[in-house]
Design an enzyme around this catalytic site. Structure first.
Site, PDB file in Angstrom:
ATOM      1  N   LYS A  82       3.052  11.187 -12.294  1.00 47.33           N
ATOM      2  CA  LYS A  82       2.438  10.307 -13.035  1.00 47.33           C
ATOM      3  C   LYS A  82       3.052   8.907 -13.001  1.00 47.33           C
ATOM      4  CE  LYS A  82      -0.429  12.860 -16.393  1.00 47.33           C
ATOM      5  NZ  LYS A  82      -0.971  13.129 -17.570  1.00 47.33           N
ATOM      6  N   LYS A 141       6.787  22.624 -16.762  1.00 49.75           N
ATOM      7  CA  LYS A 141       6.174  21.543 -16.538  1.00 49.75           C
ATOM      8  C   LYS A 141       5.590  21.525 -14.744  1.00 49.75           C
ATOM      9  CE  LYS A 141       5.276  16.679 -16.061  1.00 49.75           C
ATOM     10  NZ  LYS A 141       5.461  15.199 -16.825  1.00 49.75           N
ATOM     11  N   HIS A 158       0.031   9.041 -29.095  1.00 46.31           N
ATOM     12  CA  HIS A 158      -0.168   7.864 -28.248  1.00 46.31           C
ATOM     13  C   HIS A 158      -0.671   6.890 -29.141  1.00 46.31           C
ATOM     14  CE1 HIS A 158       0.236   9.437 -23.766  1.00 46.31           C
ATOM     15  NE2 HIS A 158       1.322   9.102 -24.426  1.00 46.31           N
ATOM     16  N   GLU A 163      -4.611  16.758 -12.884  1.00 38.93           N
ATOM     17  CA  GLU A 163      -4.976  16.828 -14.400  1.00 38.93           C
ATOM     18  C   GLU A 163      -6.608  16.981 -14.671  1.00 38.93           C
ATOM     19  OE1 GLU A 163      -3.292  14.916 -18.653  1.00 38.93           O
ATOM     20  OE2 GLU A 163      -3.771  13.390 -17.050  1.00 38.93           O
ATOM     21  N   ARG A 200      -3.410  20.951 -16.600  1.00 39.11           N
ATOM     22  CA  ARG A 200      -2.374  20.247 -16.892  1.00 39.11           C
ATOM     23  C   ARG A 200      -2.452  19.527 -18.113  1.00 39.11           C
ATOM     24  NH1 ARG A 200       0.177  15.835 -12.484  1.00 39.11           N
ATOM     25  NH2 ARG A 200       1.694  14.697 -13.881  1.00 39.11           N
ATOM     26  N   ARG A 236       0.682  -1.076   0.169  1.00 36.70           N
ATOM     27  CA  ARG A 236      -0.024   0.041  -0.137  1.00 36.70           C
ATOM     28  C   ARG A 236       0.831   1.402  -0.008  1.00 36.70           C
ATOM     29  NH1 ARG A 236      -4.063  -2.706   4.011  1.00 36.70           N
ATOM     30  NH2 ARG A 236      -5.530  -3.653   2.174  1.00 36.70           N
ATOM     31  N   HIS A 243      -0.160  14.504 -28.160  1.00 38.77           N
ATOM     32  CA  HIS A 243       0.032  12.984 -27.362  1.00 38.77           C
ATOM     33  C   HIS A 243      -1.373  12.208 -27.776  1.00 38.77           C
ATOM     34  CE1 HIS A 243       3.258  14.622 -25.199  1.00 38.77           C
ATOM     35  NE2 HIS A 243       3.492  13.424 -24.726  1.00 38.77           N
ATOM     36  N   ASN A 279      -0.661  17.565 -23.092  1.00 39.92           N
ATOM     37  CA  ASN A 279      -0.944  16.674 -23.768  1.00 39.92           C
ATOM     38  C   ASN A 279      -0.870  17.024 -25.117  1.00 39.92           C
ATOM     39  OD1 ASN A 279      -1.461  14.609 -21.762  1.00 39.92           O
ATOM     40  ND2 ASN A 279      -3.308  15.582 -21.183  1.00 39.92           N
ATOM     41  N   HIS A 298       8.515   6.965 -28.252  1.00 37.86           N
ATOM     42  CA  HIS A 298       7.703   7.979 -27.769  1.00 37.86           C
ATOM     43  C   HIS A 298       7.783   9.435 -28.300  1.00 37.86           C
ATOM     44  CE1 HIS A 298       4.837   9.904 -24.788  1.00 37.86           C
ATOM     45  NE2 HIS A 298       5.467  10.747 -24.827  1.00 37.86           N
ATOM     46  N   GLU A 306       9.650  16.545 -26.249  1.00 39.02           N
ATOM     47  CA  GLU A 306       8.902  17.297 -25.258  1.00 39.02           C
ATOM     48  C   GLU A 306       9.475  18.348 -24.994  1.00 39.02           C
ATOM     49  OE1 GLU A 306       6.461  15.795 -23.881  1.00 39.02           O
ATOM     50  OE2 GLU A 306       6.394  13.595 -24.314  1.00 39.02           O
TER      51      GLU A 306
END
Length: 365
Positions: A143, A227, A252, A237, A241, A121, A248, A245, A268, A185
């Site tokens: 993330k 960022k 993606h 997000e 935020r 946990r 992306h 993207n 990527h 990026e």
């Protein structure tokens, strides 16, 4: 002992960067050795060979840390590899007072952060990004996650590391393709938020072949500040935020397609670079992005990244992959688009025929 280095204060943790990051890391590990019940280092075959020796040199006590090895490559960012990390942590006798060090690129910080956040946990973890993609983007912001059924980042959590140590000297270990992947990026940050960074990045693409620690330190710091400022304002997000993207949504989908169908899948960053051109085209239709700026964006990106053969995937296949993007609501495909270089707008939608037009725009370049 206080830690002193150039740092950026994030949401409950610090990002140490620049020439003093090694000393900051050494002091952190010295303190961690007396704080945590055990330390594990997550790495792949590349970082074990090219980066681990430098880590041992600068933090000698880590020779006693347990190594958790996983194979490199996006194809291994899955629940099977995640389970292997959990099993290794358990076999190593890790407790809730153990620390996981993620030594590697974006895949390592993503899956390592997720493994740490869920093992017993939640145990503490730090990120030591060794790729440009990791240093400028993936290692900060909290993330974590894995891919599911060939769709990017479908399962994960937003959980912050205890600290991040950005050491530009690791960039010496990268090949040209890996550097380009991260550079996409940096170009993105300029396009969405900082016209001057865009200009600097497009004018200094020689960094991809001529290493300069001072130049890399400067340009990475600018990306980190952009960022972090956005993430601090919107950690979960829910709003601004989403601006991160840009490129992306289509990127993606292309990355997922390539991973399933190409013998040598695109990275990527290469996928995001294509996505930025296509989404810049959509921006001209939806937000009125100036055509001269569209042409500039396309020209700069194609001067750095080789053209990808988009004749292989059909539009319906890619659009179906886009429909699984986690930013979507209902069946609508969510985009971040540009109204000018340096300024972006979130939560934009368009018809599928415009997405097809954008893909054809790239094909015709």
């Amino acid at each position: 002992m206080p830690i002193s280095a150039e740092k950026i204060v994030a949401n409950g943790y610090s990002i140490f960067h620049g020439s003093n990051a090694w000393s900051a890391l050494s002091m952190f590990i010295e303190r961690a050795s007396n704080t945590y019940s055990s330390i594990n280092i997550l790495l792949d075959e590349n970082t074990e060979k090219q980066c681990l020796p430098a880590l041992y040199d600068n933090a000698p006590s880590l020779v006693n840390a347990a190594l958790v090895r996983i194979p490199s490559g996006e194809a291994n960012k899955n629940v099977g590899t995640l389970a292997e990390i959990w099993e290794a942590l358990q076999s190593n006798g890790s407790t809730r007072r153990s620390l996981l060090i993620n030594l590697g690129g974006g895949l390592i910080s993503d899956i390592g952060g997720f493994a740490a956040s869920t093992f017993k946990r939640g145990i503490d973890f730090i990120n030591i990004p060794t790729t440009l993609l990791g240093q400028a983007d993936a290692s900060i912001g909290g993330k974590t996650g894995i891919d599911l059924l060939a769709v990017k980042n479908q399962v994960g959590l937003i959980v912050n590391p205890v600290a991040v140590f950005v050491i530009p000297d690791f960039l010496r270990t990268l090949n040209h393709q890996q550097l380009k992947s991260g550079y996409a990026e940096i170009l993105k940050y300029g396009l969405i938020s900082d016209r001057e960074l865009w200009k600097s990045a497009k004018d200094n693409a020689s960094l991809l072949t001529e290493y300069s620690e001072s130049n890399w330190t400067d340009i990475i710091e600018k990306a980190l500040v952009i960022k972090n400022t956005i993430v601090v304002e919107d950690p979960k997000e829910q709003g601004i935020r989403k601006v991160l993207n840009f490129g992306h949504t289509i990127g993606h989908a292309l990355e997922a397609f390539s991973l399933q169908n190409d013998s040598n899948p695109i990275t990527h960053g290469e996928a995001v670079a294509i996505g930025m051109i296509c989404e810049a085209y959509i921006s001209t239709v939806v937000l009125g992005l100036d055509l001269e700026e569209l042409n500039q964006i396309s020209s700069v990106i194609l001067s750095i990244f080789e053209k990808y053969d988009l004749s292989k995937p059909n539009d319906s296949m890619l659009i179906e992959l886009m429909r699984h993007d986690k930013k979507n609501t209902s069946s609508n495909i969510n985009f971040t688009l540009l109204n000018s270089i340096g300024s972006a707008v979130i939560d934009q939608y368009t018809e599928t025929k415009i997405i097809s037009e954008a893909l054809n725009f790239y094909r015709d370049l």
